[in-house]
Design a protein around this motif. Sequence first.
Motif, PDB file in Angstrom:
ATOM      1  N   ALA A  40       0.834  -1.202   0.000  1.00 22.98           N
ATOM      2  CA  ALA A  40       0.000   0.000   0.000  1.00 22.98           C
ATOM      3  C   ALA A  40       0.870   1.255   0.000  1.00 22.98           C
ATOM      4  CB  ALA A  40      -0.933  -0.008   1.217  1.00 22.98           C
ATOM      5  N   GLU A  41       1.913   1.266   0.808  1.00 24.59           N
ATOM      6  CA  GLU A  41       2.801   2.425   0.868  1.00 24.59           C
ATOM      7  C   GLU A  41       3.467   2.666  -0.477  1.00 24.59           C
ATOM      8  OE1 GLU A  41       6.447   4.605   1.055  1.00 24.59           O
ATOM      9  OE2 GLU A  41       6.407   2.446   0.778  1.00 24.59           O
ATOM     10  N   ARG A  42       3.921   1.616  -1.122  1.00 27.30           N
ATOM     11  CA  ARG A  42       4.571   1.765  -2.425  1.00 27.30           C
ATOM     12  C   ARG A  42       3.605   2.303  -3.478  1.00 27.30           C
ATOM     13  NH1 ARG A  42       8.319  -3.697  -2.586  1.00 27.30           N
ATOM     14  NH2 ARG A  42       9.836  -2.937  -1.064  1.00 27.30           N
ATOM     15  N   GLN A  43       2.381   1.800  -3.472  1.00 28.97           N
ATOM     16  CA  GLN A  43       1.405   2.265  -4.456  1.00 28.97           C
ATOM     17  C   GLN A  43       1.032   3.728  -4.222  1.00 28.97           C
ATOM     18  OE1 GLN A  43      -1.793  -0.587  -4.271  1.00 28.97           O
ATOM     19  NE2 GLN A  43      -0.590  -2.192  -5.254  1.00 28.97           N
ATOM     20  N   LEU A  44       0.786   4.072  -2.959  1.00 29.06           N
ATOM     21  CA  LEU A  44       0.441   5.463  -2.639  1.00 29.06           C
ATOM     22  C   LEU A  44       1.604   6.402  -2.957  1.00 29.06           C
ATOM     23  CD1 LEU A  44      -1.362   4.943   0.779  1.00 29.06           C
ATOM     24  CD2 LEU A  44      -2.427   5.646  -1.364  1.00 29.06           C
ATOM     25  N   THR A  45       2.799   6.012  -2.560  1.00 27.09           N
ATOM     26  CA  THR A  45       3.970   6.849  -2.795  1.00 27.09           C
ATOM     27  C   THR A  45       4.245   7.010  -4.285  1.00 27.09           C
ATOM     28  OG1 THR A  45       4.920   6.236  -0.661  1.00 27.09           O
ATOM     29  CG2 THR A  45       6.437   7.142  -2.293  1.00 27.09           C
ATOM     30  N   GLN A  46       4.063   5.951  -5.047  1.00 29.96           N
ATOM     31  CA  GLN A  46       4.298   6.051  -6.486  1.00 29.96           C
ATOM     32  C   GLN A  46       3.327   7.029  -7.140  1.00 29.96           C
ATOM     33  OE1 GLN A  46       6.839   4.959  -8.433  1.00 29.96           O
ATOM     34  NE2 GLN A  46       5.841   6.344  -9.852  1.00 29.96           N
ATOM     35  N   ARG A  47       2.096   7.010  -6.721  1.00 32.23           N
ATOM     36  CA  ARG A  47       1.124   7.949  -7.291  1.00 32.23           C
ATOM     37  C   ARG A  47       1.450   9.384  -6.897  1.00 32.23           C
ATOM     38  NH1 ARG A  47      -4.855   5.397  -7.541  1.00 32.23           N
ATOM     39  NH2 ARG A  47      -5.255   7.577  -8.070  1.00 32.23           N
ATOM     40  N   ILE A  48       1.849   9.583  -5.653  1.00 31.98           N
ATOM     41  CA  ILE A  48       2.248  10.920  -5.220  1.00 31.98           C
ATOM     42  C   ILE A  48       3.510  11.354  -5.953  1.00 31.98           C
ATOM     43  CG2 ILE A  48       3.106  12.257  -3.249  1.00 31.98           C
ATOM     44  CD1 ILE A  48       1.151  10.553  -1.513  1.00 31.98           C
ATOM     45  N   ALA A  49       4.453  10.429  -6.114  1.00 32.92           N
ATOM     46  CA  ALA A  49       5.708  10.740  -6.819  1.00 32.92           C
ATOM     47  C   ALA A  49       5.440  11.168  -8.256  1.00 32.92           C
ATOM     48  CB  ALA A  49       6.641   9.534  -6.788  1.00 32.92           C
ATOM     49  N   THR A  50       4.516  10.513  -8.911  1.00 39.64           N
ATOM     50  CA  THR A  50       4.178  10.860 -10.289  1.00 39.64           C
ATOM     51  C   THR A  50       3.572  12.263 -10.352  1.00 39.64           C
ATOM     52  OG1 THR A  50       3.846   8.527 -10.850  1.00 39.64           O
ATOM     53  CG2 THR A  50       2.803  10.158 -12.286  1.00 39.64           C
ATOM     54  N   ALA A  51       2.684  12.561  -9.422  1.00 45.55           N
ATOM     55  CA  ALA A  51       2.071  13.905  -9.378  1.00 45.55           C
ATOM     56  C   ALA A  51       3.121  14.968  -9.091  1.00 45.55           C
ATOM     57  CB  ALA A  51       0.967  13.935  -8.323  1.00 45.55           C
ATOM     58  N   LEU A  52       4.026  14.677  -8.164  1.00 48.08           N
ATOM     59  CA  LEU A  52       5.066  15.645  -7.824  1.00 48.08           C
ATOM     60  C   LEU A  52       6.072  15.815  -8.957  1.00 48.08           C
ATOM     61  CD1 LEU A  52       5.642  14.765  -4.079  1.00 48.08           C
ATOM     62  CD2 LEU A  52       4.905  16.983  -4.989  1.00 48.08           C
ATOM     63  N   ALA A  53       6.394  14.748  -9.656  1.00 49.01           N
ATOM     64  CA  ALA A  53       7.330  14.852 -10.781  1.00 49.01           C
ATOM     65  C   ALA A  53       6.777  15.804 -11.834  1.00 49.01           C
ATOM     66  CB  ALA A  53       7.602  13.475 -11.383  1.00 49.01           C
ATOM     67  N   ALA A  54       5.484  15.732 -12.070  1.00 50.84           N
ATOM     68  CA  ALA A  54       4.860  16.636 -13.038  1.00 50.84           C
ATOM     69  C   ALA A  54       4.928  18.090 -12.566  1.00 50.84           C
ATOM     70  CB  ALA A  54       3.406  16.223 -13.276  1.00 50.84           C
ATOM     71  N   ALA A  55       5.019  18.277 -11.241  1.00 52.02           N
ATOM     72  CA  ALA A  55       5.105  19.626 -10.674  1.00 52.02           C
ATOM     73  C   ALA A  55       6.548  20.042 -10.409  1.00 52.02           C
ATOM     74  CB  ALA A  55       4.300  19.693  -9.373  1.00 52.02           C
ATOM     75  N   GLY A  56       7.508  19.179 -10.766  1.00 51.38           N
ATOM     76  CA  GLY A  56       8.920  19.532 -10.637  1.00 51.38           C
ATOM     77  C   GLY A  56       9.567  19.177  -9.319  1.00 51.38           C
ATOM     78  N   SER A  57       9.060  18.169  -8.630  1.00 49.93           N
ATOM     79  CA  SER A  57       9.603  17.803  -7.326  1.00 49.93           C
ATOM     80  C   SER A  57       9.700  16.294  -7.181  1.00 49.93           C
ATOM     81  CB  SER A  57       8.699  18.356  -6.219  1.00 49.93           C
ATOM     82  OG  SER A  57       9.188  17.993  -4.933  1.00 49.93           O
ATOM     83  N   THR A  58      10.311  15.894  -6.068  1.00 54.66           N
ATOM     84  CA  THR A  58      10.309  14.495  -5.653  1.00 54.66           C
ATOM     85  C   THR A  58       9.573  14.411  -4.318  1.00 54.66           C
ATOM     86  OG1 THR A  58      12.328  14.613  -4.334  1.00 54.66           O
ATOM     87  CG2 THR A  58      12.590  14.138  -6.709  1.00 54.66           C
ATOM     88  N   VAL A  59       9.225  13.210  -3.921  1.00 56.03           N
ATOM     89  CA  VAL A  59       8.557  13.026  -2.638  1.00 56.03           C
ATOM     90  C   VAL A  59       9.458  13.508  -1.503  1.00 56.03           C
ATOM     91  CG1 VAL A  59       7.627  11.315  -1.014  1.00 56.03           C
ATOM     92  CG2 VAL A  59       7.100  11.131  -3.458  1.00 56.03           C
ATOM     93  N   ASP A  60      10.734  13.162  -1.561  1.00 54.77           N
ATOM     94  CA  ASP A  60      11.654  13.572  -0.499  1.00 54.77           C
ATOM     95  C   ASP A  60      11.789  15.094  -0.430  1.00 54.77           C
ATOM     96  OD1 ASP A  60      12.068  10.912   0.168  1.00 54.77           O
ATOM     97  OD2 ASP A  60      13.918  10.752  -1.002  1.00 54.77           O
ATOM     98  N   GLN A  61      11.898  15.743  -1.567  1.00 51.51           N
ATOM     99  CA  GLN A  61      11.990  17.209  -1.577  1.00 51.51           C
ATOM    100  C   GLN A  61      10.722  17.822  -0.996  1.00 51.51           C
ATOM    101  OE1 GLN A  61      12.716  17.806  -5.757  1.00 51.51           O
ATOM    102  NE2 GLN A  61      14.925  18.054  -5.441  1.00 51.51           N
ATOM    103  N   TRP A  62       9.583  17.301  -1.377  1.00 53.54           N
ATOM    104  CA  TRP A  62       8.302  17.805  -0.879  1.00 53.54           C
ATOM    105  C   TRP A  62       8.196  17.635   0.640  1.00 53.54           C
ATOM    106  CZ3 TRP A  62       4.070  14.289   0.446  1.00 53.54           C
ATOM    107  CH2 TRP A  62       2.885  14.954   0.798  1.00 53.54           C
ATOM    108  N   ARG A  63       8.604  16.476   1.138  1.00 54.46           N
ATOM    109  CA  ARG A  63       8.542  16.231   2.581  1.00 54.46           C
ATOM    110  C   ARG A  63       9.488  17.156   3.339  1.00 54.46           C
ATOM    111  NH1 ARG A  63       8.254   9.649   2.195  1.00 54.46           N
ATOM    112  NH2 ARG A  63       6.002   9.523   1.898  1.00 54.46           N
ATOM    113  N   VAL A  64      10.703  17.325   2.833  1.00 53.13           N
ATOM    114  CA  VAL A  64      11.666  18.213   3.489  1.00 53.13           C
ATOM    115  C   VAL A  64      11.135  19.645   3.515  1.00 53.13           C
ATOM    116  CG1 VAL A  64      13.953  19.282   3.281  1.00 53.13           C
ATOM    117  CG2 VAL A  64      13.713  16.802   3.048  1.00 53.13           C
ATOM    118  N   LEU A  65      10.714  20.129   2.374  1.00 52.39           N
ATOM    119  CA  LEU A  65      10.242  21.504   2.298  1.00 52.39           C
ATOM    120  C   LEU A  65       8.976  21.704   3.133  1.00 52.39           C
ATOM    121  CD1 LEU A  65      11.201  24.102   1.076  1.00 52.39           C
ATOM    122  CD2 LEU A  65       9.885  23.589  -0.971  1.00 52.39           C
TER     123      LEU A  65
END
Length: 134
Positions: A10-35
């Motif tokens: 579940a975590e991998r599926q959720l994270t992958q979907r968030i990662a795809t959305a963030l990549a389109a916005a110019g970020s990564t999950v880790d960058q988003w979490r840090v910021l």
Amino acid sequence: METARLLTLAERQLTQRIATALAAAGSTVDQWRVLGLLADGRGHAMTQVAEHVILAAPTVTKVVDKLVSQGLVYRRVDDADRRRVLIYASAHGKTALRRWDAAVEAERARLEQDAGDDLAQLAEVLSRIVTRLG
């Protein structure tokens, strides 16, 4: 244990979907979490950032270095303890975070549509488990 396997899936599926959305916005999950942590304006030491984003210190350093090079965060010596360096979100970083949050929010809405009430219930259950086990 089957529960751990299902949580991982579940975590991998959720994270992958968030990662795809963030990549389109110019970020990564880790960058988003840090910021996201740094946007509170209080300044945080690297150890706090690493704990928040659940990453090893060397990985967090690389993420922060990238954010610094993009002008999204900056480092400053702690006034209370000159040996410590704190990391802050810049104005440009806060603007980027709003864009990234919007991308994640749109994906969250799609996730809720796909998963129904189960996603909210899962979050409640996981919150209780983390509290009890922590």
